[in-house]
Design a protein around this motif. Structure first.
Motif, PDB file in Angstrom:
ATOM      1  N   LYS A 160      -4.163   6.048   4.752  1.00 23.18           N
ATOM      2  CA  LYS A 160      -3.638   6.025   6.119  1.00 23.18           C
ATOM      3  C   LYS A 160      -2.178   5.592   6.213  1.00 23.18           C
ATOM      4  O   LYS A 160      -1.474   5.947   7.160  1.00 23.18           O
ATOM      5  CB  LYS A 160      -4.498   5.128   7.006  1.00 23.18           C
ATOM      6  N   LYS A 161      -1.704   4.823   5.247  1.00 25.28           N
ATOM      7  CA  LYS A 161      -0.313   4.371   5.308  1.00 25.28           C
ATOM      8  C   LYS A 161       0.666   5.531   5.306  1.00 25.28           C
ATOM      9  O   LYS A 161       1.827   5.370   5.694  1.00 25.28           O
ATOM     10  CB  LYS A 161      -0.001   3.442   4.132  1.00 25.28           C
ATOM     11  N   ALA A 163     -14.083  13.173   5.888  1.00 22.75           N
ATOM     12  CA  ALA A 163     -13.318  12.319   4.977  1.00 22.75           C
ATOM     13  C   ALA A 163     -13.323  10.888   5.489  1.00 22.75           C
ATOM     14  O   ALA A 163     -13.360  10.642   6.702  1.00 22.75           O
ATOM     15  CB  ALA A 163     -11.877  12.811   4.854  1.00 22.75           C
ATOM     16  N   GLY A 164     -13.289   9.942   4.560  1.00 25.55           N
ATOM     17  CA  GLY A 164     -13.099   8.552   4.927  1.00 25.55           C
ATOM     18  C   GLY A 164     -11.631   8.225   5.002  1.00 25.55           C
ATOM     19  O   GLY A 164     -10.767   9.100   4.882  1.00 25.55           O
ATOM     20  N   ILE A 165     -11.322   6.948   5.193  1.00 23.32           N
ATOM     21  CA  ILE A 165      -9.932   6.520   5.291  1.00 23.32           C
ATOM     22  C   ILE A 165      -9.732   5.257   4.459  1.00 23.32           C
ATOM     23  O   ILE A 165     -10.568   4.346   4.477  1.00 23.32           O
ATOM     24  CB  ILE A 165      -9.519   6.273   6.757  1.00 23.32           C
ATOM     25  N   ASP A 166      -8.645   5.228   3.720  1.00 28.36           N
ATOM     26  CA  ASP A 166      -8.214   4.058   2.953  1.00 28.36           C
ATOM     27  C   ASP A 166      -7.282   3.248   3.843  1.00 28.36           C
ATOM     28  O   ASP A 166      -6.233   3.740   4.260  1.00 28.36           O
ATOM     29  CB  ASP A 166      -7.509   4.542   1.678  1.00 28.36           C
ATOM     30  N   GLY A 187      -4.546   7.649  -5.349  1.00 27.52           N
ATOM     31  CA  GLY A 187      -3.843   8.843  -4.878  1.00 27.52           C
ATOM     32  C   GLY A 187      -2.877   9.379  -5.921  1.00 27.52           C
ATOM     33  O   GLY A 187      -3.168   9.401  -7.103  1.00 27.52           O
ATOM     34  N   GLY A 188      -1.687   9.796  -5.456  1.00 30.01           N
ATOM     35  CA  GLY A 188      -0.706  10.365  -6.372  1.00 30.01           C
ATOM     36  C   GLY A 188      -0.921  11.837  -6.648  1.00 30.01           C
ATOM     37  O   GLY A 188      -0.522  12.328  -7.711  1.00 30.01           O
ATOM     38  N   PHE A 189      -1.546  12.560  -5.707  1.00 27.61           N
ATOM     39  CA  PHE A 189      -1.728  13.999  -5.870  1.00 27.61           C
ATOM     40  C   PHE A 189      -0.478  14.709  -5.343  1.00 27.61           C
ATOM     41  O   PHE A 189      -0.139  14.604  -4.168  1.00 27.61           O
ATOM     42  CB  PHE A 189      -2.978  14.463  -5.120  1.00 27.61           C
ATOM     43  N   GLY A 190       0.183  15.437  -6.219  1.00 26.41           N
ATOM     44  CA  GLY A 190       1.481  16.018  -5.874  1.00 26.41           C
ATOM     45  C   GLY A 190       1.395  17.075  -4.789  1.00 26.41           C
ATOM     46  O   GLY A 190       0.355  17.695  -4.568  1.00 26.41           O
ATOM     47  N   VAL A 191       2.533  17.279  -4.129  1.00 26.58           N
ATOM     48  CA  VAL A 191       2.664  18.285  -3.076  1.00 26.58           C
ATOM     49  C   VAL A 191       3.733  19.292  -3.483  1.00 26.58           C
ATOM     50  O   VAL A 191       4.793  18.914  -4.002  1.00 26.58           O
ATOM     51  CB  VAL A 191       3.037  17.623  -1.731  1.00 26.58           C
ATOM     52  N   GLU A 210      -8.029   8.907  -3.093  1.00 24.03           N
ATOM     53  CA  GLU A 210      -7.363   8.349  -1.920  1.00 24.03           C
ATOM     54  C   GLU A 210      -6.013   9.023  -1.673  1.00 24.03           C
ATOM     55  O   GLU A 210      -4.964   8.377  -1.676  1.00 24.03           O
ATOM     56  CB  GLU A 210      -7.178   6.840  -2.108  1.00 24.03           C
ATOM     57  N   PRO A 211      -5.999  10.344  -1.490  1.00 26.99           N
ATOM     58  CA  PRO A 211      -4.717  11.023  -1.260  1.00 26.99           C
ATOM     59  C   PRO A 211      -4.142  10.706   0.117  1.00 26.99           C
ATOM     60  O   PRO A 211      -4.885  10.573   1.094  1.00 26.99           O
ATOM     61  CB  PRO A 211      -5.072  12.505  -1.386  1.00 26.99           C
ATOM     62  N   GLY A 212      -2.841  10.590   0.195  1.00 31.03           N
ATOM     63  CA  GLY A 212      -2.158  10.428   1.473  1.00 31.03           C
ATOM     64  C   GLY A 212      -1.301  11.638   1.749  1.00 31.03           C
ATOM     65  O   GLY A 212      -1.631  12.499   2.573  1.00 31.03           O
ATOM     66  N   ARG A 213      -0.197  11.735   1.024  1.00 29.61           N
ATOM     67  CA  ARG A 213       0.739  12.844   1.199  1.00 29.61           C
ATOM     68  C   ARG A 213       0.039  14.199   1.050  1.00 29.61           C
ATOM     69  O   ARG A 213       0.321  15.137   1.796  1.00 29.61           O
ATOM     70  CB  ARG A 213       1.853  12.702   0.147  1.00 29.61           C
ATOM     71  N   ALA A 214      -0.875  14.316   0.072  1.00 31.24           N
ATOM     72  CA  ALA A 214      -1.489  15.615  -0.203  1.00 31.24           C
ATOM     73  C   ALA A 214      -2.397  16.083   0.920  1.00 31.24           C
ATOM     74  O   ALA A 214      -2.591  17.289   1.094  1.00 31.24           O
ATOM     75  CB  ALA A 214      -2.265  15.549  -1.520  1.00 31.24           C
ATOM     76  N   LEU A 215      -2.984  15.168   1.696  1.00 29.80           N
ATOM     77  CA  LEU A 215      -3.796  15.586   2.839  1.00 29.80           C
ATOM     78  C   LEU A 215      -2.935  15.965   4.039  1.00 29.80           C
ATOM     79  O   LEU A 215      -3.431  16.553   5.002  1.00 29.80           O
ATOM     80  CB  LEU A 215      -4.774  14.476   3.239  1.00 29.80           C
TER      81      LEU A 215
END
Length: 460
Positions: free
Chosen positions: A89-90, A106-109, A249-253, A318-323
């Motif tokens: 979520k950050k 999906a859940g949320i971190d 996380g850390g899944f690239g875009v 826990e992806p952020g940017r990728a979602l």
């Protein structure tokens, strides 16, 4: 002032000086989704929003978030692996993103009571929340435990504080990766002691282990996941459920084409930038295996998918940017322009009605590189342009690079920075100069293909 040719100073009619071509910045156009094409091609909607808002704003398109979630879920399904997707979520505070998570499964971190309450208000239930972060506050512990959240424990002391609540608590133990200088997570010895201690606390349910790695490589994530999978198996022999491994996380875009990114990297030099500004590094804007493809690579590495299936273990991510890939853009209005000359070439300096704090790549000491789109689109003379903010700080630049805009920007035009939903918008925003924070505008599509808009609202 425009340019009369790609390599010729505007209006001179002469051969360019030696080294002049090095001052022509390569374009870095972003991938564009149909919804973005529709908005940019609409003759009214951007202008109407800008008029109503009266300042810069962020566009959000929640259906793209839901589509990104489904793509990750489909990778798990194809691999036969039980997976859990938690949105980091950050990466963006928009309420519409949390609502998209709730509707897409999906859940949320989360890492604060504010984020926890915001997620609950959009329909994400407590058991669908993962609580991360170091040495969390007592208030966050209590609220998360009461709602049945999964809590990633960062230290032995935190474990003891959770046990002292004397209410049921679901936990993961966060591992410190080997040779890492991170302040987060526990060493192997600390993990051993935490597993043993958890068995002594009847209110604690040890559901597995977690880690976070910097960088964007699949293989190290698969390797560490395998190590924690072995820890899960060992913990089960001590009576713990231990059925989850979270790899963070850390899944690239993938923002731009590989060809454009390669051209940029091969030719970039300080002459492309206002005042000769240089940057040590950039985000890898062309990513060969982005998001879900990176997850597939992790699962394939060292037969991680097979090991998870055989052991009945869930893999959490826990992806952020990728979602948020291609789920939003940021729009500024041009307030004025001036012309400067450098290396024998003119270029324009725009001032827009906002701050670089609303385009936050500078928090990494870098620059956001996907080219903004000048709206309304139309023919004109290519014009190298840098973009400054409406503040009194010399360093407050949205774009130091002389972007090759297709025509000279005029007062009242809009600059649309693409694909900014993941960390670029709202991570660093502040009401500097008492300027209001740019609102988030949520777009939706009607059955007949038109787009409507409404302000993002936590209670909507």
């Amino acid at each position: 002032m425009g340019l009369t040719g790609a390599d010729t100073p505007a209006g001179t009619g002469t051969e360019p000086p030696e080294g002049y071509a090095d001052t022509v910045a390569a374009p870095v156009p972003a991938h564009r989704d149909p919804w973005e094409q529709g908005i940019l091609g609409d003759p009214r909607i951007l202008g109407d929003i800008a008029f109503a808002v009266g300042g810069p704003f962020h566009l959000m398109y929640p259906p793209r978030v839901a589509a990104n979630i489904r793509e990750f879920q489909e990778v798990f399904t194809r691999s036969g692996v039980t997976g859990a997707v938690y949105y980091g979520k950050k990466a963006n505070k928009a309420a519409c993103v949390a609502r998209a998570c709730a509707t897409a499964g999906a859940g949320i971190d989360i890492a604060s009571t504010g984020e926890l309450v915001a997620a609950l208000s959009q329909g994400v239930t407590g058991p669908e929340l993962m609580v991360t972060g170091p040495e969390k506050s007592g208030e966050l512990h209590w609220l998360a435990a009461r709602h049945g959240c999964l809590i990633a424990v960062d230290s032995l002391g935190e474990l003891e504080r959770l046990a002292a609540l004397d209410i049921p608590v679901r936990i993961l133990l966060r591992a410190l990766p080997a040779a890492s200088a991170s302040r987060f997570g526990m060493t192997d010895g600390e993990l051993d002691r935490a597993v043993a201690a958890a068995a002594e606390f009847p209110s604690i349910s040890l559901e597995g282990f977690s880690f976070h790695l910097s960088g964007y490589d699949a293989e190290p994530r698969a390797e560490l996941a395998g190590q924690l999978l072995r820890r899960c198996l060992a913990a089960r022999t001590q009576g713990h459920p231990a059925t989850t491994v979270s790899i963070g996380g850390g899944f690239g875009v993938d923002y731009v084409s590989a060809a454009d990114w390669s051209d940029f990297r091969a030719r970039v030099n300080r002459r492309w930038f206002h005042s000769g500004r240089t940057f040590e590094s950039y985000y890898p804007y062309a990513f060969p295996e982005p998001g879900p493809a990176m997850l597939a690579a992790i699962l394939h590495s060292d037969d991680l998918a097979g090991r998870l299936r055989r052991s009945g273990t869930t893999l959490a991510i826990e992806p952020g940017r990728a979602l948020l890939d291609r789920a939003g853009s940021t729009v500024f209005r041009v307030q004025g322009a001036k012309t400067r000359h450098e290396h024998g070439r003119p270029y324009r300096i725009l001032t827009v009605d906002g701050s670089s704090l609303s385009l936050s790549e500078q928090w990494f000491g870098s620059e956001y590189l996907p080219d903004p789109v000048l709206w309304p689109e139309g023919p004109g003379t290519p014009t190298p342009t840098v973009v400054g903010a409406a503040t009194c700080l010399e360093s407050d630049m949205l774009s130091w690079r002389r972007i090759p805009l297709p025509r000279p920007a005029a007062d009242g035009d809009l600059l649309v920075y693409p694909n900014t939903a993941g960390y670029q918008m709202d991570s660093n925003e502040s009401p500097f100069h008492e300027l209001p924070l740019p609102p988030k505008v949520v777009l939706s599509e009607t059955p007949d293909g038109r787009y409507r808009w409404a302000l993002d609202h936590p209670c909507r």
